[in-house]
Scaffold this motif. Structure first.
Motif, PDB file in Angstrom:
ATOM      1  N   ALA A 242       0.861  -1.178   0.000  1.00 36.04           N
ATOM      2  CA  ALA A 242       0.000   0.000   0.000  1.00 36.04           C
ATOM      3  C   ALA A 242       0.892   1.220   0.000  1.00 36.04           C
ATOM      4  N   ILE A 296      -5.308   6.085  -0.657  1.00 36.19           N
ATOM      5  CA  ILE A 296      -4.381   4.960  -0.499  1.00 36.19           C
ATOM      6  C   ILE A 296      -4.519   3.998  -1.673  1.00 36.19           C
ATOM      7  N   THR A 298      -3.694   0.336  -3.120  1.00 38.78           N
ATOM      8  CA  THR A 298      -3.287  -1.037  -2.808  1.00 38.78           C
ATOM      9  C   THR A 298      -2.790  -1.681  -4.091  1.00 38.78           C
TER      10      THR A 298
END
Length: 304
Positions: A242, A296, A298
């Motif tokens: 991440a 964020i 991933t």
């Protein structure tokens, strides 16, 4: 900028924003928490909504207010973040102490899930936290040999110890490594190493799983870091990580020692491909509630 400072120069508006950053609230609830008259609360909310700092939604006869999307007015949201970080006031603290009681009143006579339906992950419920959920879900995993790059003080090693044959944690900070070794003492299969993610002290094709949880934000050479991670993976092994999506908040992350301002999914996919990994997922999967609402990414990739 002067107009924005004028908007946020009012103590009452700062009180309301501090509450709306925590919960989505009605005028009546805000009035109860702050012990201000509803017309006064409504007047301040109207100013904040007009500026784009606050938005509202209707649910039946009720209107709920919350902080708006920072992308629509980034300058104003950044200014609010500066005010909020320095907001240390007894009145604001008293508001925060009264808020749980007001939320409990909202739920009285109604089923709690019904009161937060459609927005459940934003609200606290006893025992229903992201940590509790994560510790339950990891029981489904079988990870083999694991490498945790830029591991910090070992929270992932502690979390995944029972789901892995072995876990090697590596970090560049001597102090962090010392703290990590202390944390994972109960686990014979977890080891800590001092080292650089750009020159990993492990042989080729060793690990089944490699973790890079926010490691790339600390790298000035992300391509080399990913190449090293790929080198240590076995064929068929997987890299999961991440990182922050590209942002403009350099001052906000300066104290955390970040080496870059994140990546776009397209940029990160290209880096993974160049490292010899096949990308299975590389996308924004969450947005932080706290201003400036970092996004964020991933990423999941496999070594062919």
């Amino acid at each position: 900028m002067g107009r924005h400072c004028s908007l946020l120069g009012d103590a009452t508006r700062l009180r309301l924003l501090a509450l709306l950053e925590t919960e989505e609230l009605t005028v009546a609830e805000l009035a109860q928490v702050t012990r201000l008259a509803q017309p006064r609360v409504s007047t301040h909310l109207a100013r904040l909504r007009e500026a784009g700092l606050v938005v509202d939604r209707r649910d039946g006869v009720s209107v709920y207010y919350r902080l708006g999307n920072p992308e629509e007015n980034p300058e104003l949201h950044q200014l609010w973040a500066l005010f909020r970080d320095d907001l240390d006031d007894a009145i604001v603290a008293a508001d925060a102490e009264r808020l749980p009681g007001i939320m409990a009143q909202r739920a009285t006579g109604r089923n709690w899930p019904d009161t937060v339906a459609g927005d459940m992950e934003r609200h606290y419920s006893p025992g229903r936290t992201w940590e509790a959920t994560a510790r339950a879900l990891v029981q489904l995993l079988s990870l083999g040999r694991v490498l945790d790059i830029a591991s910090g003080d070992g929270v992932m090693g502690e979390l995944l110890a029972r789901q892995a044959r072995s876990i090697d944690c590596i970090d560049v900070s001597e102090k962090v490594v010392a703290a990590g070794r202390e944390r994972v003492k109960p686990f014979d299969n977890v080891a800590f190493h001092l080292g650089d993610m750009h020159a990993l002290p492990f042989e080729d094709n060793r690990f089944d799983s490699v973790l890079m949880m926010h490691a790339l934000t600390y790298s000035e050479r992300p391509q080399q870091a990913l190449a090293e991670a790929a080198r240590t993976l076995k064929s068929g092994g997987r890299l999961v990580g991440a990182t922050l999506r590209k942002h403009r908040h350099s001052a906000h992350v300066k104290n955390f020692g970040h080496a870059n301002n994140g990546f776009t999914p397209k940029q990160l996919t290209a880096l993974l491909d160049k490292a010899g990994l096949q990308t299975e997922l590389c996308d924004v999967t969450s947005i932080e509630r706290r201003t400036p609402n970092f996004e964020i990414i991933t990423f999941l990739a496999e070594k062919s």
